[in-house]
Enzyme design. Structure first.
Site, short mmCIF file in Angstrom:
data_model
loop_
_atom_site.label_atom_id
_atom_site.label_comp_id
_atom_site.label_asym_id
_atom_site.label_seq_id
_atom_site.Cartn_x
_atom_site.Cartn_y
_atom_site.Cartn_z
N TYR A 182 3.85 -43.30 -22.47
CA TYR A 182 2.76 -44.20 -22.84
C TYR A 182 1.42 -43.74 -22.28
O TYR A 182 0.48 -43.49 -23.04
CB TYR A 182 3.10 -45.62 -22.39
CG TYR A 182 4.43 -46.06 -22.95
CD1 TYR A 182 4.54 -46.49 -24.27
CD2 TYR A 182 5.59 -45.99 -22.19
CE1 TYR A 182 5.76 -46.86 -24.81
CE2 TYR A 182 6.82 -46.35 -22.71
CZ TYR A 182 6.90 -46.78 -24.03
OH TYR A 182 8.12 -47.12 -24.56
N ASP A 217 -3.07 -53.97 -23.05
CA ASP A 217 -3.58 -52.61 -23.21
C ASP A 217 -4.20 -52.34 -24.58
O ASP A 217 -5.28 -51.77 -24.69
CB ASP A 217 -2.42 -51.64 -22.96
CG ASP A 217 -2.71 -50.26 -23.42
OD1 ASP A 217 -2.03 -49.78 -24.34
OD2 ASP A 217 -3.64 -49.65 -22.87
N ASP A 272 -0.28 -54.00 -28.18
CA ASP A 272 0.96 -54.53 -27.61
C ASP A 272 0.65 -55.56 -26.54
O ASP A 272 -0.49 -56.00 -26.40
CB ASP A 272 1.82 -53.38 -27.06
CG ASP A 272 1.04 -52.53 -26.05
OD1 ASP A 272 0.11 -53.07 -25.41
OD2 ASP A 272 1.38 -51.35 -25.88
N GLU A 326 -4.63 -48.78 -34.18
CA GLU A 326 -4.45 -49.59 -32.98
C GLU A 326 -5.71 -49.56 -32.13
O GLU A 326 -6.20 -48.50 -31.76
CB GLU A 326 -3.27 -49.09 -32.16
CG GLU A 326 -2.93 -49.98 -30.98
CD GLU A 326 -1.60 -49.64 -30.33
OE1 GLU A 326 -1.07 -50.49 -29.60
OE2 GLU A 326 -1.10 -48.52 -30.55
#
Length: 465
Positions: A193, A42, A45, A438
């Site tokens: 999430y 994704d 991670d 990220e």
């Protein structure tokens, strides 16, 4: 494979151009006798979340369909199609029967207790599915949109594969529409999430793509007279993102209004005009000098909606603006009406360019948010593989020393688009700053589309087929 996404690729890698990546997740799906080894992790991670992954595929497909010629000139089209197929191969295998769709591989709680290279992970990788008992209309419909749009991409290149994608798309749409329910209510574990705020937008989005892919008028009827009043929120501008597809649907259906509405009459045509009018309300809000400009932008001019992954909204807004300007240009539509003022296609293009320029370095920080571009870009990207030396011998927990290290990432995730700046145009380059640092696959897909469209001004194809 397109390197802007390859740093997130799972499975047995083919034509690997990234020296610090290797085969990983080769057992994914094994417990259900499925091959779920492909697809994309994704973000930073090692989870496979089906909802944003499918959105990534849909955006990549749309970008190819609109700007494939420019990608070909840049000698990137084959790579981008390969990246798309890496995802759709996974999605096909994740849909083993009509009313079953596997929407997650891995346990996010376990995953976040580790900091390790994907090539060496050994923790359990459970599978999560939606089905008739635990429905997931939003994720099933988004996956249908991905399959339908990708079927158009591969129609000439691989007709058998295209037909297979379309078959899955139609089955998934029927499943999504028949067994309605929000996937994050059926599966509460995903709420932390990728929580979904509803499924009406995905149903319209999927049906719009199926209309383009099949020409079946029933899908047009679905988005107009059958479900427009229920789900379209006409007249209410929204932000385009992995959770809300309304603005994208409005622009996509405007394409029908621009190029294919001659034989569409009555209530269906009225509904198409409402979609287009709402798309234009979105676009008028993006233009900084219009009478209805959104206040959700930084002093540096960047569209800014959320401190978490701020750039997804900026680049998505720019992509929609660019696509719409090209629809206007191709159809010789000279003006966009915004509350008494008229704008030209080039005004939309200038806005799209302003967002791209900001992202690539024309900003108060004087830095590029696209890793590998320019001389000043993030060095501490929140990404497991990029942060750990290729030959480091680490397990699950001892890898955290690399997360907390003060040294820059040893590996360069070229093409990664990080989360981006805060509202005050600042960015803290820290590996622990996942809000800003990220990268995500859908950010990468959107920037691929935006930059491909900005390469040159040219007409778009009036039909995807």
């Amino acid at each position: 494979m397109d390197t802007s996404l390859y740093f997130c690729a799972a499975g047995k890698l083919v034509n690997n151009k990234i020296s610090w990546r290797g085969d990983s997740a080769l057992g994914d799906g094994k417990e259900e006798n499925l091959d779920l080894t492909k697809g994309m992790y994704d973000a930073g991670d090692l989870m496979k979340f089906g909802f944003p992954m499918a959105f990534t595929a849909t955006i990549l497909s749309w970008a190819i369909l609109e700007y494939g010629d420019q990608m070909k000139q840049a000698k990137e089209l084959d790579h981008i199609q390969e990246s798309l197929k890496w995802i759709t191969d996974y999605l096909i295998n994740a849909h083993p029967s009509g009313n079953v769709l596997y929407i997650q591989v891995g346990d996010p709680e376990l995953d976040h207790k580790c900091w390790e290279r994907p090539e060496v992970m050994i923790e359990r990788r459970p599978l999560i599915q939606v089905n008739t008992t635990y429905p997931g209309t939003d994720v099933a419909a988004e996956t249908a949109a991905a399959m339908a749009s990708a079927s158009l991409v591969f129609r000439k290149k691989n007709s058998a594969y295209s037909k297979l994608l379309l078959k899955h798309a139609e089955q998934l749409f029927n499943f999504a529409d028949t067994y309605r329910g929000t996937y994050s209510i059926s599966i509460p574990g995903v709420q932390k999430y990728y929580n979904s705020t509803g499924y009406g937008d995905e149903l319209l989005w999927a049906a719009a793509w199926l209309y383009h892919a099949t020409g079946d008028h029933s899908y047009l009827t679905y988005v107009t007279v059958k479900n427009g009043n229920s789900f379209a929120n006409w007249g209410m501008p929204t932000w385009f993102c992995w959770d809300n597809k309304l603005a994208g649907t409005q622009v996509l259906l405007s394409r029908v209004s621009f190029f294919g509405s001659k034989d569409i009459l009555g209530a269906e045509n009225i509904a198409l005009q409402l979609y287009r009018k709402t798309a234009e309300a979105v676009l008028c809000g993006l233009l900084p000098n219009s009478r209805t400009p959104t206040s959700q932008r930084t002093d540096g001019g960047l569209i800014w909606v959320s401190e978490w992954n701020a750039l997804q909204y900026s680049v998505a807004s720019a992509f929609l603006s660019l696509v719409y300007s090209d629809y206007m240009q191709t159809s010789q539509t000279k003006t966009l009406y915004c509350n008494g003022e008229l704008y030209q296609p080039n005004d939309l293009r200038k806005f799209a360019l302003s967002q791209a320029d900001y992202i690539l370095g024309s900003n108060p920080m004087k830095m590029s948010y696209l890793v590998g571009y320019g001389s000043n870009y993030p060095q501490y990207v929140h990404h497991r593989g990029a942060s750990i030396p290729r030959y480091a011998n680490t397990g699950c927990s001892d890898g955290f020393k690399w997360l907390n290290s003060t040294d820059p990432n040893p590996n360069l995730a070229i093409g990664a688009l990080v989360g981006g700046p805060f509202l005050n145009d600042t960015y803290s380059d820290s590996r622990n700053n996942s809000q800003q640092g990220e990268p995500t696959t859908y950010n990468s897909a959107l920037i691929v589309g935006l930059l491909s469209g900005l390469i040159t001004t040219s007409s778009v194809a009036q039909s995807f087929t």
